[in-house]
Scaffold this motif. Structure first.
Motif, PDB file in Angstrom:
ATOM      1  N   UNK A 224      15.457  17.135   3.433  1.00 54.06           N
ATOM      2  CA  UNK A 224      16.774  16.741   3.927  1.00 54.06           C
ATOM      3  C   UNK A 224      17.238  15.448   3.264  1.00 54.06           C
ATOM      4  N   UNK A 225      18.431  14.967   3.638  1.00 55.18           N
ATOM      5  CA  UNK A 225      19.014  13.812   2.954  1.00 55.18           C
ATOM      6  C   UNK A 225      18.248  12.522   3.224  1.00 55.18           C
ATOM      7  N   UNK A 226      17.431  12.502   4.260  1.00 59.02           N
ATOM      8  CA  UNK A 226      16.622  11.313   4.527  1.00 59.02           C
ATOM      9  C   UNK A 226      15.260  11.376   3.854  1.00 59.02           C
ATOM     10  N   UNK A 227      14.994  12.465   3.112  1.00 55.94           N
ATOM     11  CA  UNK A 227      13.743  12.590   2.389  1.00 55.94           C
ATOM     12  C   UNK A 227      12.630  13.280   3.147  1.00 55.94           C
ATOM     13  N   UNK A 228      12.931  13.853   4.298  1.00 56.66           N
ATOM     14  CA  UNK A 228      11.919  14.534   5.111  1.00 56.66           C
ATOM     15  C   UNK A 228      11.864  16.011   4.740  1.00 56.66           C
ATOM     16  N   UNK A 229      10.664  16.532   4.507  1.00 56.31           N
ATOM     17  CA  UNK A 229      10.483  17.953   4.239  1.00 56.31           C
ATOM     18  C   UNK A 229      10.648  18.735   5.536  1.00 56.31           C
TER      19      UNK A 229
END
Length: 615
Positions: free
Chosen positions: A215-220
């Motif tokens: 996602x845009x926050x870098x979380x898979x």
């Protein structure tokens, strides 16, 4: 065909800049075999026609030659080396030193050549490109060639924008590993509060693959193994018009435990559907507001320019527009990427404009010819058209901003042969991408009674100019004609209807106290008349004004310094109509998520309130 990227396993070198340039009439035979004998240089990306203060170059019909020296980065030894052209209008032949490495027909989609076996890392090569601007009855778009008394070819064409040519988009040299990803297709669905993100990969040779969605926050948020699969995303953030959200699909191709190729693709989770007479995005009714546009600016012609890209999108936002159509050809992929990131909805169109010889007759005064025949638009044209559709969908299938394919602009769908020509092409479009609706824009000659293809498409897109080309200046009559036309389509087909073109030529700065054609006041009144009618048609789903900005055209008695139907001038100064659209569209956009039908009721209530207030 994957867009080239810089990744941990791939490198990218821009070949944009100044190239040696010459007309074919100024060079000898086989000019690719030596340095071009010319003092001219042309900018890439740009159309060449307006770069030089030279009538011969501006009007040239036939081949032009581009050339430059390219050095392969020395670190690319052992890698696959690829040469990519984002476009060459309208056909190209590419030579590396003395070797022809690729030919391509079609002026608005990318093509590439594998140079691994013909170049050496660390060494330079001579890159020469022949670009051909000629159009015939078997090209897309079509045209006609004649030979004048001086023995030179003359080009005529059946579309109302200038036939800019050359290397109008970027040129790249890039590397990949020998074992590499060759294609990725992503589709998205919604299952209640869960998103289903399906992917399909293709590789140069069998190799394990893995993917993860970030996602845009870098979380898979999901991951998978293999060349195909479906990722489940709980509580997804959807890509919405005006509120873009992009996940990132990270792809790795493996050789044992080691990744040999890495690639990433932005993914917008959204659905598109037509149900009854509604157009739905994420299951919600969507109403198009926006424009038909052009890739057109002074000096550059159709040359892609990031400064214009940013400014044009800010003007779209300023007017309250939520969409545009890529009239009348696929735009540079950077345009779609920008739309992906900024939540602008796109109707993506092929270069099939001018499949209508009735327009030729009207412009030239010659007797009309049948559009579809062995001598005019024929099986060869259809085959070229099919290839354009394949290349368009292959390039743009993963862009969430693209919500509909437009197979052609204003073809003669009222003529004999139209159904036989278009039915296979529409079927091909659905086969290549079953996830998006399909449309064609309908010329004014094709009425609901005479059109032969409307049952094949999902959305009826109408180009109508009542008050301009028909009932010129008489907006009272035009309003009656337009409403009767739209109600006829609605009653016969029960499908969503939108206006894909409506507009009036307007000279910026020309004013009158009366509503007089060509004035800024008339353009605003013309649009207001159309809007009154649109708001009375329940199945109406959108309005796209022709045109966003004034644009260049060929020499014609009915055009002075180009087409003036823009609500902005060619250098993007607003006419009065731009402010009128801003007032209407900002209001429409502010009502979301109220449905279109309720919005119409609200429009009526507000108008009644305004009338009461005036009295």
């Amino acid at each position: 065909m994957l867009k080239p990227l810089t990744t941990p396993t791939r490198d990218l070198l821009s070949l944009d800049g100044l190239w040696a340039f010459a007309l074919d009439t100024k060079v000898g035979p086989e000019p690719w075999k030596s340095r071009l004998d010319t003092h001219l240089e042309a900018a890439v990306p740009a159309s060449y026609n307006d770069l030089f203060a030279d009538q011969e170059i501006h009007d040239h019909v036939g081949l032009v030659w581009y050339q430059r020296t390219v050095r392969v980065p020395r670190g690319w030894a052992g890698e696959r080396v690829v040469l990519r052209f984002d476009a060459a209008t309208h056909a190209a032949a590419v030579y590396v030193d003395d070797t022809l490495v690729i030919k391509h027909d079609g002026g608005y989609t990318p093509f590439e050549a594998d140079l691994t076996d013909v170049v050496v890392a660390g060494e330079a090569f001579r890159l020469t490109v022949a670009v051909d601007n000629r159009l015939t009855n078997v090209t897309i778009p079509p045209g006609k060639l004649t030979v004048g008394p001086d023995g030179k070819e003359r080009q005529s064409y059946f579309h109302d924008f200038y036939n800019y040519a050359g290397l109008a988009r970027s040129v790249w040299l890039y590397s990949t590993p020998v074992t590499h990803l060759t294609d990725v297709t992503v589709t998205t669905e919604l299952d209640g509060g869960t998103a289903l993100v399906s992917y399909r990969l293709a590789t140069s040779e069998p190799a394990p693959a893995s993917v993860q969605l970030v996602d845009e926050s870098g979380i898979t948020v999901a991951s998978g193994e293999g060349h195909a699969g479906t990722l489940r995303v709980e509580d997804p953030v959807l890509w919405r018009p005006g509120a873009a959200y992009l996940y990132r699909l990270e792809i790795e191709i493996h050789d044992g435990a080691r990744p040999v190729d890495v690639y990433e693709l932005p993914v917008g989770i959204r659905t598109v559907a037509v149900e009854g007479d509604q157009f739905l995005i994420n299951g919600e009714p969507f109403y198009f507001t926006g424009f038909g546009k052009h890739e057109d600016s002074a000096i550059r012609g159709k040359g892609h320019d990031n400064a214009y890209l940013v400014h044009d999108f800010r003007l779209l936002d300023w007017t309250g527009a939520n969409s545009f159509r890529t009239s009348h050809y696929p735009y540079a992929e950077e345009v779609l990427e920008f739309a992906d990131r900024h939540g602008i909805v796109v109707i993506d169109e092929t270069a099939a404009v001018g499949l209508n010889l009735a327009v030729e007759a009207g412009l030239t005064g010659q007797p009309p010819r049948p559009t579809f025949s062995s001598e005019t638009i024929n099986d060869q044209t259809q085959a070229a058209h099919a290839q354009h559709l394949r290349e368009l969908i292959e390039r743009d299938k993963n862009h969430p901003s693209v919500v509909m394919w437009c197979v052609a602009n204003e073809p003669s769908t009222n003529e004999d042969g139209a159904r036989e020509y278009f039915e296979p092409l529409i079927s091909l479009t659905r086969e290549l991408d079953p996830t998006r609706p399909v449309t064609m824009t309908t010329v004014i000659f094709a009425t609901c009674e005479t059109d032969r293809t409307a049952d094949l498409i999902d959305v009826i897109s109408l180009n109508r100019y009542y008050g301009w080309y028909v009932a010129t200046g008489d907006l009272e009559t035009a309003e009656k004609l337009l409403e009767a036309d739209l109600r006829g389509w609605a009653a016969k087909y029960g499908k969503p209807i939108m206006m894909s073109e409506y507009g009036a030529d307007t000279i910026a700065g020309l004013h009158s106290v009366t509503s007089t054609p060509w004035t800024e006041e008339f353009q605003a009144d013309f649009l207001a008349m159309n809007h009154r009618v649109f708001d009375r048609i329940p199945s109406f789903v959108g309005e796209q004004v022709w045109n966003f900005a004034d644009f260049g055209t060929g020499a014609a008695i009915h055009r002075v310094d180009g087409n003036k139907k823009g609500v902005f001038t060619r250098d993007r100064k607003p006419k009065a109509a731009a402010f009128a659209l801003r007032e209407r569209w900002k209001d429409l956009r502010g009502r979301k998520p109220v449905t279109q039908e309720i919005s119409r009721q609200e429009i009526s209530r507000q108008r009644s309130h305004d009338v009461a207030a005036q009295h």
